[in-house]
Enzyme design. Sequence first.
Site, PDB file in Angstrom:
ATOM      1  N   CYS A  85       0.868  -1.173   0.000  1.00 30.09           N
ATOM      2  CA  CYS A  85       0.000   0.000   0.000  1.00 30.09           C
ATOM      3  C   CYS A  85       0.905   1.223   0.000  1.00 30.09           C
ATOM      4  O   CYS A  85       1.655   1.444   0.959  1.00 30.09           O
ATOM      5  CB  CYS A  85      -0.925  -0.005   1.212  1.00 30.09           C
ATOM      6  SG  CYS A  85      -2.080   1.371   1.133  1.00 30.09           S
ATOM      7  N   CYS A 235      -3.327   6.819  -5.008  1.00 22.71           N
ATOM      8  CA  CYS A 235      -3.109   5.365  -4.894  1.00 22.71           C
ATOM      9  C   CYS A 235      -1.700   4.984  -5.365  1.00 22.71           C
ATOM     10  O   CYS A 235      -1.434   4.888  -6.578  1.00 22.71           O
ATOM     11  CB  CYS A 235      -4.163   4.567  -5.666  1.00 22.71           C
ATOM     12  SG  CYS A 235      -4.096   2.807  -5.248  1.00 22.71           S
TER      13      CYS A 235
HETATM   14  O1  PYC Z   1      -1.826   3.734  -1.974  1.00 19.52           O
HETATM   15  O2  PYC Z   1      -1.391   1.762  -2.791  1.00 19.52           O
HETATM   16  C1  PYC Z   1      -2.131   2.549  -2.235  1.00 19.52           C
HETATM   17  C2  PYC Z   1      -3.465   2.098  -1.796  1.00 19.52           C
HETATM   18  C3  PYC Z   1      -4.044   0.890  -2.031  1.00 19.52           C
HETATM   19  C4  PYC Z   1      -5.299   0.916  -1.420  1.00 19.52           C
HETATM   20  C5  PYC Z   1      -5.444   2.142  -0.815  1.00 19.52           C
HETATM   21  N1  PYC Z   1      -4.304   2.845  -1.055  1.00 19.52           N
END
Ligand code: PYC
Length: 310
Positions: A85, A235
């Site tokens: 993550c 993300c």
């Molecule tokens: O930042 O990789 C990320 C992530 C995955 C799910 C929520 N954040």
Amino acid sequence: MRVIDSHTEGEPTRVILSGGPDLGNGSLADRARRLCDEHGWIHTGVLAEPRGHDAMVGALLVPPADPTCVTGVIYFNTVGNLGMCGHATIGLVATLAHLGQIGPGTHRIETPVGVVTAQLLDTNTVRVTNVESYRLHAGVTVEVDGLGPITGDVAWGGNWFFLTDFHQIDLTMDNIPALTDAADRIRTALQRDGITGTDGAEIDHVELLGPARSSTADGRSFVLCPGMAYDRSPCGTGCSAKLACLAADGSLAAGATWRQESVIGSTYDCTYVDQSPDRIVATIQGRAFVTAEATLIFTADDPFRTGIRA
Ligand code: PYC
């Protein structure tokens, strides 16, 4: 259970410092499996209402199997574990700095899908070098209930993603319910058609891509995470998957910066280096802020001790 909360570019992380379950001392992947199989209540008990909410990601600190790492960590959300993550790694590093456990410099962190490195640039700014990313399939078309045919790529960035240029709904905050519904329909269609990552792994993240709104960003995304929560940040693993696709298409040179904007307008600066055939190693830079230090209390006769399950 002692926890520290932070947010990374808007996306929350709850780091469990102590009071978590004992998972033994197998590999991180084994310990992550034990978290799900033997302590499944943690996902909702720690993160869901009434102590948290759907968008929270947990980071359970465990001793690393690799002694060169500052810590091991298992990431999870309210419905299960995450492989890696990105935002939570940035939040974890800012949290360890807040506690005075690490200082500026580069730190190795062990996750169930491999070791990542994180550079603490200042109190809030962290650059994460992710595990290897790659595009598995290009141009996969699925017939999606209510949306019609949708074409996208399947890529690994530490989690599995389906990435698609999406023009049916603007990637803006007032469209979040409609975007969530669209991404969920796409995920359902992938499952129905048996489209998976390597070794049949479920594609549990859907990334809808569109043009940036800010003149300083290169693209915008809406990412649906496992469950029904969307990522407030751009993300980190999703950006890694996106860079793997850009690299595979020859659309972004190694070393060039790609600024990815989230649906709430926060950004990561991302780059990559080429790795062995068809793989890249992506670097994600963003900011995290500590928001709370707390002790979670799990009273035996609290009817919602293990959280409210959706
Ligand atoms: O930042 O990789 C990320 C992530 C995955 C799910 C929520 N954040």
